[in-house]
Design a protein around this motif. Structure first.
Motif, PDB file in Angstrom:
ATOM      1  N   GLY A 106      46.724  28.730  47.236  1.00 56.59           N
ATOM      2  CA  GLY A 106      47.074  28.190  45.927  1.00 56.59           C
ATOM      3  C   GLY A 106      46.421  26.863  45.592  1.00 56.59           C
ATOM      4  N   ALA A 121      49.426  34.754  52.595  1.00 59.98           N
ATOM      5  CA  ALA A 121      49.004  33.903  51.474  1.00 59.98           C
ATOM      6  C   ALA A 121      49.963  34.066  50.298  1.00 59.98           C
ATOM      7  CB  ALA A 121      47.575  34.264  51.062  1.00 59.98           C
ATOM      8  N   THR A 137      41.377  35.145  44.049  1.00 60.90           N
ATOM      9  CA  THR A 137      41.518  34.847  45.483  1.00 60.90           C
ATOM     10  C   THR A 137      42.455  33.645  45.645  1.00 60.90           C
ATOM     11  OG1 THR A 137      39.496  33.559  45.241  1.00 60.90           O
ATOM     12  CG2 THR A 137      39.249  35.750  46.203  1.00 60.90           C
TER      13      THR A 137
HETATM   14  C1  LIG Z   1      38.605  31.403  50.592  1.00 59.29           C
HETATM   15  S1  LIG Z   1      40.266  31.914  50.446  1.00 59.29           S
HETATM   16  C2  LIG Z   1      40.764  31.286  48.876  1.00 59.29           C
HETATM   17  C3  LIG Z   1      41.395  29.960  48.934  1.00 59.29           C
HETATM   18  C4  LIG Z   1      41.963  29.483  47.620  1.00 59.29           C
HETATM   19  N1  LIG Z   1      40.937  29.363  46.613  1.00 59.29           N
HETATM   20  C5  LIG Z   1      42.693  28.169  47.800  1.00 59.29           C
HETATM   21  O1  LIG Z   1      42.325  27.189  47.163  1.00 59.29           O
HETATM   22  O2  LIG Z   1      43.665  28.123  48.570  1.00 59.29           O
HETATM   23  C6  LIG Z   1      40.072  33.579  50.063  1.00 59.29           C
HETATM   24  C7  LIG Z   1      41.381  34.309  49.831  1.00 59.29           C
HETATM   25  O3  LIG Z   1      41.068  35.469  49.087  1.00 59.29           O
HETATM   26  C8  LIG Z   1      41.668  36.576  49.646  1.00 59.29           C
HETATM   27  N2  LIG Z   1      40.759  37.698  49.386  1.00 59.29           N
HETATM   28  C9  LIG Z   1      39.484  37.840  49.813  1.00 59.29           C
HETATM   29  N3  LIG Z   1      38.970  38.983  49.356  1.00 59.29           N
HETATM   30  C10 LIG Z   1      39.943  39.565  48.599  1.00 59.29           C
HETATM   31  C11 LIG Z   1      40.009  40.776  47.853  1.00 59.29           C
HETATM   32  N4  LIG Z   1      38.975  41.614  47.802  1.00 59.29           N
HETATM   33  N5  LIG Z   1      41.140  41.059  47.189  1.00 59.29           N
HETATM   34  C12 LIG Z   1      42.219  40.199  47.231  1.00 59.29           C
HETATM   35  N6  LIG Z   1      42.218  39.052  47.945  1.00 59.29           N
HETATM   36  C13 LIG Z   1      41.091  38.735  48.613  1.00 59.29           C
HETATM   37  C14 LIG Z   1      41.834  36.289  51.115  1.00 59.29           C
HETATM   38  O4  LIG Z   1      42.934  36.996  51.642  1.00 59.29           O
HETATM   39  C15 LIG Z   1      42.053  34.782  51.105  1.00 59.29           C
HETATM   40  O5  LIG Z   1      43.424  34.453  51.074  1.00 59.29           O
END
Ligand SMILES: C[S@@+](CC[C@H](N)C(=O)[O-])C[C@H]1O[C@@H](n2cnc3c(N)ncnc32)[C@H](O)[C@@H]1O
Length: 307
Positions: A34, A58, A30
């Motif tokens: 970044g 993203a 996820t």
């Molecule tokens: C909580 S944010 C993550 C933030 C990241 N850890 C950071 O530090 O910037 C969750 C991200 O995961 C992506 N996401 C959620 N479920 C997903 C999935 N099943 N497959 C791919 N991406 C996913 C969302 O689009 C989102 O951009």
């Protein structure tokens, strides 16, 4: 440098989890904006990272943000349930030393009103991947009352789910999240810290993005992969997700996985995949809670696969 639209939760704990990993590959399922990815790359100069996200915004943001790490980073667009399978087929499994998933929605997704995630949005979308087939409008306007009741109860944990579902059916079609949350406001729980429509929006979002199905599928792929040595860290924001992670890690830590009622072990008694690193979920400390209210409901669990 671009403005960073999302503060990563439990960032110190994530760095600590992967601190001992000297070389190899970490998969960030996820990537979002970044935050965790760049912290892991900074803290471990010999690690490589494969980062996944299904949201093009993203991907565009983090492609720029992580560019300075050159070929240490490879970015993949798609649902992690499917991309992880491709990665596990392509990469030598011994090279993978860690997997991180910070499940759920990012601050930017919530703040961008045109994405429809917020209760005051002018549309009803909520897709993390703008090309995905199911929108919030379809869930709200086309699901049967029974189907709505199920998601409101299970994903929103709303006590008066029946009343909310019948009010939706009686007043639809809805064209915006704002219209929906205004209509349902009188039936929503009024807490001090969250907007009354938050749990309603959460329930619809989990359904639109099949968030529980994605998590279960990811965990199954990791179980099937049987990494010789890798740390798996999952951050979740919902009690159902945390329960899935807790129960899966507990099963992975057991040698015998026979149902309790069997008198004699039939499973071979050699199913242990490693050990649970965090018996209790890891939660944000006071200073983080103060600086990042989103960390309030974050829970991280860590498992060390060692086969
Ligand atoms: C909580 S944010 C993550 C933030 C990241 N850890 C950071 O530090 O910037 C969750 C991200 O995961 C992506 N996401 C959620 N479920 C997903 C999935 N099943 N497959 C791919 N991406 C996913 C969302 O689009 C989102 O951009």
């Amino acid at each position: 440098m671009q403005n960073i639209p999302h503060i990563p939760v439990l960032y110190r704990e994530v760095i600590d989890t992967f601190q001992q990993v000297a070389s190899g590959i970490i998969i960030d399922c996820t990537m979002g904006y970044g935050g965790h990815s760049s912290m892991i790359l900074e803290a471990n100069p010999h690690l490589k990272l494969i980062a996944i996200d299904q949201d093009q915004t993203a991907i565009d943001f983090s492609t720029q943000r992580l560019a300075k790490y050159g070929d240490r980073v490879s970015i993949r667009k798609g649902k992690f349930s499917s991309v992880i399978k491709d990665i596990l087929n392509e990469v030598d499994i011994k090279e993978i030393k860690g997997v991180l998933a910070d499940i759920g929605v990012s601050s930017l997704q919530l703040d961008q009103k045109d994405r429809g995630f917020s209760y005051d949005s002018d549309n009803l979308d909520m897709r993390m991947d703008k090309d995905a087939p199911l929108t919030a409008a379809q869930v709200v306007n086309e699901y049967s009352q029974k189907e709505l009741e199920k998601i409101l109860l299970e994903y929103g944990e709303l006590r008066n789910y029946k009343k909310i579902a019948s009010t939706i059916v009686a007043n639809r079609p809805f064209y915006s999240a704002k219209e929906l949350s205004d209509t349902l406001k009188p039936h929503m729980p009024h807490g001090k810290k969250i907007h009354p429509a938050t749990l309603l929006m959460q329930a619809i979002r989990i359904e639109v993005n099949d968030e529980l199905g994605e998590l279960k599928s990811l965990l199954q792929s990791l179980e099937d992969a049987k990494f010789p040595h890798a740390k798996i860290a999952i951050i979740s924001f919902h009690s159902l997700e945390d329960r899935i992670v807790k129960q899966t890690f507990s099963r992975w830590s057991k040698s015998c996985i026979c149902p309790q009622e069997v008198m004699r072990c039939l499973c071979g008694n050699n199913n242990e995949l490693g050990k649970i690193i965090s018996r209790k979920p890891i939660i944000a400390k006071d200073d983080e809670l103060k600086n990042n209210p989103r960390s309030r409901s974050a829970k991280m669990r860590v498992f060390e696969m060692d086969i």
